[in-house]
Design a protein around this motif. Structure first.
Motif, PDB file in Angstrom:
ATOM      1  N   TYR A  41       0.821  -1.228   0.000  1.00  0.00           N
ATOM      2  CA  TYR A  41       0.000   0.000   0.000  1.00  0.00           C
ATOM      3  C   TYR A  41       0.855   1.278   0.000  1.00  0.00           C
ATOM      4  N   GLY A  42       2.173   1.120   0.161  1.00  0.00           N
ATOM      5  CA  GLY A  42       3.059   2.286   0.205  1.00  0.00           C
ATOM      6  C   GLY A  42       3.432   2.640   1.638  1.00  0.00           C
ATOM      7  N   GLU A  43       4.686   3.108   1.812  1.00  0.00           N
ATOM      8  CA  GLU A  43       5.162   3.454   3.157  1.00  0.00           C
ATOM      9  C   GLU A  43       4.371   4.620   3.752  1.00  0.00           C
ATOM     10  N   GLN A  44       3.954   5.550   2.874  1.00  0.00           N
ATOM     11  CA  GLN A  44       3.228   6.716   3.380  1.00  0.00           C
ATOM     12  C   GLN A  44       1.875   6.296   3.981  1.00  0.00           C
ATOM     13  N   GLN A  45       1.189   5.374   3.280  1.00  0.00           N
ATOM     14  CA  GLN A  45      -0.109   4.902   3.792  1.00  0.00           C
ATOM     15  C   GLN A  45       0.073   4.191   5.143  1.00  0.00           C
ATOM     16  N   VAL A  46       1.114   3.363   5.231  1.00  0.00           N
ATOM     17  CA  VAL A  46       1.360   2.644   6.497  1.00  0.00           C
ATOM     18  C   VAL A  46       1.732   3.642   7.600  1.00  0.00           C
ATOM     19  N   PHE A  47       2.510   4.658   7.219  1.00  0.00           N
ATOM     20  CA  PHE A  47       2.860   5.690   8.212  1.00  0.00           C
ATOM     21  C   PHE A  47       1.584   6.372   8.729  1.00  0.00           C
ATOM     22  N   LEU A  48       0.661   6.683   7.810  1.00  0.00           N
ATOM     23  CA  LEU A  48      -0.595   7.330   8.233  1.00  0.00           C
ATOM     24  C   LEU A  48      -1.409   6.404   9.136  1.00  0.00           C
ATOM     25  N   TRP A  49      -1.486   5.126   8.755  1.00  0.00           N
ATOM     26  CA  TRP A  49      -2.230   4.182   9.605  1.00  0.00           C
ATOM     27  C   TRP A  49      -1.575   4.053  10.986  1.00  0.00           C
ATOM     28  N   ARG A  50      -0.243   4.067  11.018  1.00  0.00           N
ATOM     29  CA  ARG A  50       0.439   3.858  12.309  1.00  0.00           C
ATOM     30  C   ARG A  50       0.481   5.123  13.166  1.00  0.00           C
ATOM     31  N   ARG A  51       0.681   6.283  12.524  1.00  0.00           N
ATOM     32  CA  ARG A  51       1.040   7.441  13.337  1.00  0.00           C
ATOM     33  C   ARG A  51       0.153   8.669  13.201  1.00  0.00           C
ATOM     34  N   SER A  52      -0.744   8.716  12.184  1.00  0.00           N
ATOM     35  CA  SER A  52      -1.603   9.915  12.113  1.00  0.00           C
ATOM     36  C   SER A  52      -2.523   9.903  13.328  1.00  0.00           C
ATOM     37  N   TYR A  53      -2.934  11.076  13.764  1.00  0.00           N
ATOM     38  CA  TYR A  53      -3.676  11.159  15.017  1.00  0.00           C
ATOM     39  C   TYR A  53      -5.120  10.683  14.874  1.00  0.00           C
ATOM     40  N   ASP A  54      -5.752  11.074  13.761  1.00  0.00           N
ATOM     41  CA  ASP A  54      -7.197  10.785  13.725  1.00  0.00           C
ATOM     42  C   ASP A  54      -7.631   9.881  12.584  1.00  0.00           C
ATOM     43  N   MET A  55      -6.680   9.198  11.941  1.00  0.00           N
ATOM     44  CA  MET A  55      -7.084   8.253  10.895  1.00  0.00           C
ATOM     45  C   MET A  55      -7.125   6.833  11.481  1.00  0.00           C
ATOM     46  N   ALA A  56      -8.257   6.157  11.289  1.00  0.00           N
ATOM     47  CA  ALA A  56      -8.365   4.774  11.773  1.00  0.00           C
ATOM     48  C   ALA A  56      -8.130   3.820  10.606  1.00  0.00           C
ATOM     49  N   PRO A  57      -7.454   2.694  10.846  1.00  0.00           N
ATOM     50  CA  PRO A  57      -7.293   1.676   9.804  1.00  0.00           C
ATOM     51  C   PRO A  57      -8.653   1.083   9.416  1.00  0.00           C
ATOM     52  N   PRO A  58      -8.718   0.317   8.301  1.00  0.00           N
ATOM     53  CA  PRO A  58      -9.982  -0.342   7.928  1.00  0.00           C
ATOM     54  C   PRO A  58     -10.531  -1.162   9.106  1.00  0.00           C
ATOM     55  N   ALA A  59     -11.870  -1.113   9.274  1.00  0.00           N
ATOM     56  CA  ALA A  59     -12.495  -1.777  10.435  1.00  0.00           C
ATOM     57  C   ALA A  59     -12.664  -3.278  10.206  1.00  0.00           C
ATOM     58  N   LEU A  60     -12.752  -4.020  11.313  1.00  0.00           N
ATOM     59  CA  LEU A  60     -13.130  -5.440  11.236  1.00  0.00           C
ATOM     60  C   LEU A  60     -14.607  -5.539  10.883  1.00  0.00           C
TER      61      LEU A  60
END
Ligand code: DG2
Length: 248
Positions: free
Chosen positions: A105-124
């Motif tokens: 998905y790209g390092e930037q997307q993973v960085f956003l999923w891991r470290r952005s304050y208000d972005m949540a990863p895809p839900a279960l």
């Protein structure tokens, strides 16, 4: 002045495999066990002592606490477990390898999923076997309390409410407190205590097994904080956590 200790659990099996873990209940590796014991020995050698301990309901944090207390000859210290100190729920990312996910998905997307304050990863999905509703330890929770993914902002909300309801009153009553938890539930607490901005928290990484001491004034405002460890070793461990999201 109050002194509290925050401790991320020792290396877990999925830290070693570089997988998103979240609410998955994986145990410590042998290295993680040794990190926890070393943290206990360091705390004892530096004259720390505890009257009360707080941790999550996940075994990597619980076992870390047990090992610390054992090394300090304090296995009798009362322990409060709360799901509100659990790791951030990583949603559908749980179980995926972080480097492979970055390659896909790209390092930037993973960085956003891991470290952005208000972005949540895809839900279960509700039907997903990993849904916390299938886990007996969360039976007492109301369905709307059960996360299927969380942003750090969501984690801050539950960690801060637990701090205010359970931890802060104990500290103000003079209890010497240790909290063993997780990379992101501790980042959430640090953000709340230090009033870090939504931008400043992005760059904060917490390594496994190294005690983080907070000195607080009588209103529980942080005066200073420091890791109990050699600064170069700490800096390397912090950088290694940041690098876990690289595609390699
Ligand atoms: C890690 C943190 O949590 O991951 O859930 O994968 O502290 O319980 O090992 P912990 C996870 P990052 O946010 O650092 O990727």
């Amino acid at each position: 002045m109050h002194k509290i200790v925050l401790l991320r659990h020792g290396q877990s099996l999925w830290n070693r495999e570089n997988r998103f873990t979240g609410w998955t209940d994986v145990d410590l590796t042998e290295r993680g066990v040794e990190e926890a014991r070393a943290a206990g020995r360091a705390l004892k050698a530096q004259g720390f002592d505890f009257d009360l301990a707080f941790t999550s309901v996940l075994k990597r944090a619980i076992r870390t606490l047990w090992l610390v207390l054992e090394e300090m000859d304090r296995v009798w210290v009362p322990i409060h477990n709360s799901w509100r100190l659990n790791e951030r729920h990583y949603g559908a990312l749980q179980g995926l390898n972080k480097a492979e996910t970055a390659a896909k998905y790209g390092e930037q997307q993973v960085f956003l999923w891991r470290r952005s304050y208000d972005m949540a990863p895809p839900a279960l999905e509700p039907s997903d076997p990993r849904h916390p509703g299938n886990d007996p330890r969360y039976r007492a929770l109301r369905p709307e309390e059960l996360p299927v993914t969380e942003s750090l902002k969501d984690t801050v909300a539950r960690c801060a409410s637990y701090w205010n309801e359970a931890i802060a009153p104990a500290i103000q009553a003079g209890r010497r407190v240790i909290i063993t938890a997780h990379g992101n539930s501790l980042r959430a607490l640090v953000k709340y205590l230090d009033r870090l901005s939504d931008q400043d928290i992005v760059g904060l990484n917490i390594p496994t097994g190294i005690p983080l001491v907070y000195e607080l004034d009588q209103d529980l405002k942080p005066l200073r904080h420091y890791y109990l460890g050699d600064p170069e070793t700490v800096a390397k461990a912090v950088q290694a956590v940041a690098n876990q999201g690289l595609a390699r």
